[in-house]
Design a protein around this motif. Structure first.
Motif, mmCIF file in Angstrom:
data_model
loop_
_atom_site.group_PDB
_atom_site.id
_atom_site.type_symbol
_atom_site.label_atom_id
_atom_site.label_comp_id
_atom_site.label_asym_id
_atom_site.label_seq_id
_atom_site.Cartn_x
_atom_site.Cartn_y
_atom_site.Cartn_z
ATOM 1 N N ILE A 189 0.695 -1.074 0.054
ATOM 2 C CA ILE A 189 0.202 -0.002 -0.001
ATOM 3 C C ILE A 189 0.936 1.188 0.015
ATOM 4 C CG2 ILE A 189 -0.200 0.216 2.577
ATOM 5 C CD1 ILE A 189 -3.188 1.081 2.336
ATOM 6 N N ARG A 190 2.164 1.274 0.268
ATOM 7 C CA ARG A 190 2.938 2.553 0.317
ATOM 8 C C ARG A 190 2.988 3.347 -0.583
ATOM 9 N NH1 ARG A 190 7.971 2.521 0.575
ATOM 10 N NH2 ARG A 190 8.219 4.367 2.336
ATOM 11 N N PRO A 191 2.955 3.115 -2.034
ATOM 12 C CA PRO A 191 2.636 3.682 -3.142
ATOM 13 C C PRO A 191 1.556 4.605 -3.059
ATOM 14 C CG PRO A 191 3.773 1.845 -3.921
ATOM 15 C CD PRO A 191 3.361 1.608 -2.402
ATOM 16 N N ALA A 192 0.384 4.183 -2.931
ATOM 17 C CA ALA A 192 -0.778 4.701 -2.792
ATOM 18 C C ALA A 192 -1.104 5.525 -1.447
ATOM 19 C CB ALA A 192 -1.935 3.636 -2.690
ATOM 20 N N LEU A 193 -0.487 5.190 -0.423
ATOM 21 C CA LEU A 193 -0.720 5.895 0.856
ATOM 22 C C LEU A 193 0.139 7.083 1.062
ATOM 23 C CD1 LEU A 193 -2.200 5.370 3.394
ATOM 24 C CD2 LEU A 193 -0.658 4.222 4.379
ATOM 25 N N TYR A 194 1.512 6.750 0.273
ATOM 26 C CA TYR A 194 2.494 7.684 0.700
ATOM 27 C C TYR A 194 3.301 8.310 -0.560
ATOM 28 C CZ TYR A 194 2.790 5.754 5.425
ATOM 29 O OH TYR A 194 2.250 5.195 6.545
ATOM 30 N N GLN A 195 2.471 7.885 -1.715
ATOM 31 C CA GLN A 195 3.289 8.181 -2.912
ATOM 32 C C GLN A 195 4.816 7.740 -2.788
ATOM 33 O OE1 GLN A 195 1.663 11.270 -1.384
ATOM 34 N NE2 GLN A 195 0.081 10.051 -1.945
ATOM 35 N N ALA A 196 5.060 6.642 -2.193
ATOM 36 C CA ALA A 196 6.456 6.065 -2.002
ATOM 37 C C ALA A 196 6.892 5.458 -3.251
ATOM 38 C CB ALA A 196 6.256 4.940 -0.971
ATOM 39 N N TYR A 197 8.386 5.679 -3.212
ATOM 40 C CA TYR A 197 8.971 4.896 -4.402
ATOM 41 C C TYR A 197 9.421 3.616 -4.126
ATOM 42 C CZ TYR A 197 12.389 4.272 -8.270
ATOM 43 O OH TYR A 197 13.163 3.843 -9.068
ATOM 44 N N HIS A 198 9.255 2.493 -4.999
ATOM 45 C CA HIS A 198 9.793 1.377 -4.782
ATOM 46 C C HIS A 198 10.640 1.108 -6.354
ATOM 47 C CE1 HIS A 198 8.472 -0.265 -1.117
ATOM 48 N NE2 HIS A 198 7.365 0.392 -1.189
ATOM 49 N N HIS A 199 11.941 0.742 -6.228
ATOM 50 C CA HIS A 199 12.443 0.392 -7.379
ATOM 51 C C HIS A 199 11.814 -0.905 -8.050
ATOM 52 C CE1 HIS A 199 15.775 -0.242 -10.193
ATOM 53 N NE2 HIS A 199 16.039 -1.402 -9.810
ATOM 54 N N ILE A 200 11.580 -0.905 -9.327
ATOM 55 C CA ILE A 200 10.874 -1.931 -10.031
ATOM 56 C C ILE A 200 11.751 -2.605 -10.758
ATOM 57 C CG2 ILE A 200 9.079 -2.857 -11.478
ATOM 58 C CD1 ILE A 200 7.310 -0.565 -10.237
ATOM 59 N N GLU A 201 12.030 -4.018 -10.907
ATOM 60 C CA GLU A 201 12.831 -4.775 -11.790
ATOM 61 C C GLU A 201 12.064 -5.606 -12.637
ATOM 62 O OE1 GLU A 201 16.227 -6.444 -10.003
ATOM 63 O OE2 GLU A 201 16.564 -4.640 -8.705
ATOM 64 N N ASN A 202 12.231 -5.834 -13.541
ATOM 65 C CA ASN A 202 11.842 -7.198 -14.550
ATOM 66 C C ASN A 202 12.546 -8.068 -14.567
ATOM 67 O OD1 ASN A 202 10.461 -8.839 -16.454
ATOM 68 N ND2 ASN A 202 9.916 -7.361 -17.876
ATOM 69 N N LEU A 203 12.470 -9.078 -13.682
ATOM 70 C CA LEU A 203 13.376 -10.359 -13.618
ATOM 71 C C LEU A 203 13.313 -11.192 -14.686
ATOM 72 C CD1 LEU A 203 12.209 -11.273 -9.992
ATOM 73 C CD2 LEU A 203 14.190 -9.711 -10.640
ATOM 74 N N SER A 204 12.090 -10.993 -15.596
ATOM 75 C CA SER A 204 12.006 -12.009 -16.909
ATOM 76 C C SER A 204 12.459 -11.509 -18.093
ATOM 77 C CB SER A 204 10.416 -12.429 -17.187
ATOM 78 O OG SER A 204 10.001 -13.040 -15.798
ATOM 79 N N SER A 205 13.083 -10.255 -18.219
ATOM 80 C CA SER A 205 13.551 -9.577 -19.520
ATOM 81 C C SER A 205 14.445 -8.659 -19.282
ATOM 82 C CB SER A 205 12.335 -8.806 -20.131
ATOM 83 O OG SER A 205 12.524 -7.828 -21.088
ATOM 84 N N ASN A 206 15.376 -8.777 -20.245
ATOM 85 C CA ASN A 206 16.434 -7.940 -20.506
ATOM 86 C C ASN A 206 16.524 -7.189 -21.733
ATOM 87 O OD1 ASN A 206 18.246 -8.991 -18.335
ATOM 88 N ND2 ASN A 206 18.662 -10.778 -19.178
ATOM 89 N N GLU A 207 15.375 -6.702 -22.252
ATOM 90 C CA GLU A 207 15.357 -6.218 -23.382
ATOM 91 C C GLU A 207 15.357 -4.544 -23.224
ATOM 92 O OE1 GLU A 207 11.375 -7.193 -25.492
ATOM 93 O OE2 GLU A 207 11.624 -9.242 -24.589
#
Length: 382
Positions: free
Chosen positions: A302-320
């Motif tokens: 809920i952190r992004p919705a509640l605090y506009q918090a940033y989380h680093h996001i990685e695509n583990l399935s793609s190197n494109e």
């Protein structure tokens, strides 16, 4: 952090993945830095993450427990924390929660009002117990962090006003089932500017001089927690700067002989060891942007919705090559968005995305809104 993709393919998403090695390295760093100062005692703030295995690992490392509910007290006891290592804070303690603390002879109640102090005394008297208390003081310090997670300013609901300190202490001294032990502070969360903690030290020093003048002994100074972590580059900075944190208090707090300093670290202990794993359901092309629709929602993180918090996001399935996406969940709320215009390796249906630095205030804040399942926890071994 290494992610076992082959193993992930057989696990229903979304789920939380915990790397116990990262947690242990963090605990080792805490013990090494706090251990340089013989009067420093560290408690773990259970509210950050109450997963039983996480709690057991932290307890085995020798930390105490900081609780803000009766449920957290029970979770601490269930994980093997000794009652004499448990402190209980919170602006609204119910009678059953206070009684649970009294029945287990916990270390200390961090009291936030005169009304609460009187109730604790009454309940303790009924049990023939002496309740050890510290007063949570609102130091009127504004930390440099998100407005929703500041706790030390005059407008916050937490703590006792500076102007009421003498009244509270005198009352505590007069109550037969209360033992005054110390002072408690907590100015906020996700604090990265050590000057905020230095300001807290200066305020505590001023208060200590007042207590000296009144000939009142203060055994413990509990400075709370609040140390922040690196959300943008979790692999570059997996361990918070505990040296700078503990050194700030060691260098700027003016302690009296025999005083202990207590800390209540939560996020800094567990944030980096946890990652939420979610699956891409669809890639949707909008008029001016594209969406990566995933199976996790703000019910899971809920952190992004509640605090506009940033989380680093990685695509583990793609190197494109990277593309810009709004990463969104399935909840019927427009705030169910994890990131906007985020550059991520090209996404396809079935790809696994990792939302990093989610070990704190992730799993513990999950809900079943929209009748969704709670996310399960997976560990890197065992």
């Amino acid at each position: 952090m290494n992610f076992p993709l082959d193993r992930f393919k057989d696990i229903e998403t979304p789920f939380y993945y915990y790397d116990i090695d990262v947690l242990q390295q963090t605990l080792d760093a805490i013990k090494a830095e706090a251990g340089k100062h013989r009067d420093f005692v560290v408690h773990y703030a259970i509210k950050a993450n109450a997963n039983h295995r996480i709690l057991e690992t932290i307890r085995k490392a020798g930390l105490g427990a900081d609780c803000v509910s009766g449920g957290e007290i029970q979770a601490s006891l269930d994980a093997g924390f000794k009652p004499e290592s448990i402190v209980f804070a919170g602006v609204g303690k119910s009678d059953w929660e206070i009684n649970l603390g009294l029945d287990n002879d916990i270390l200390c109640f961090n009291v936030e009002s005169i009304a609460e102090l009187e109730v604790i005394n009454s309940l303790a008297q009924a049990k023939g117990k002496i309740a050890r208390v510290a007063f949570r003081i609102n130091p009127e310090i504004g930390a440099h962090t998100h407005a929703n997670i500041t706790t030390g300013t005059a407008e916050n609901k937490f703590g006792i006003a500076m102007t009421d300190i003498e009244k509270c202490v005198r009352l505590a001294q007069s109550l037969p089932n209360i033992e005054f032990k110390g002072l408690h502070f907590h100015i906020g969360s996700q604090i990265l500017d050590m000057n905020d903690f230095r300001s807290l030290c200066n305020r505590i020093n001023d208060l200590q001089r007042w207590f000296d003048a009144q000939n009142i002994r203060v055994e413990t100074i509990n400075v709370g927690g609040g140390l922040g972590v690196e959300y943008h580059c979790p692999d570059r900075y997996p361990i918070p700067d505990f040296k700078a944190y503990f050194d700030t208090f060691a260098n700027h707090l003016e302690l009296r002989a025999g005083q202990q300093v207590h800390f209540e670290l939560g996020r800094a202990v567990v944030a980096q060891c946890g990652t939420m794993i979610t699956k891409v359901l669809y890639v949707k092309q909008g008029v001016t942007k594209q969406f990566a629709c995933v199976d996790a929602g703000f019910t899971d993180l809920i952190r992004p919705a509640l605090y506009q918090a940033y989380h680093h996001i990685e695509n583990l399935s793609s190197n494109e090559e990277k593309q810009a996406y709004d990463v969104v969940g399935p909840i019927c709320e427009s705030t169910d968005v994890f990131a906007k215009s985020r550059e991520i390796c090209a996404c396809h249906r079935g790809d696994l995305l990792a939302m990093r630095t989610a070990g704190a205030y992730g799993e513990i804040m999950a809900s079943q809104y929209n009748c969704r399942k709670l996310p399960k926890a997976v560990f890197n071994f065992g």
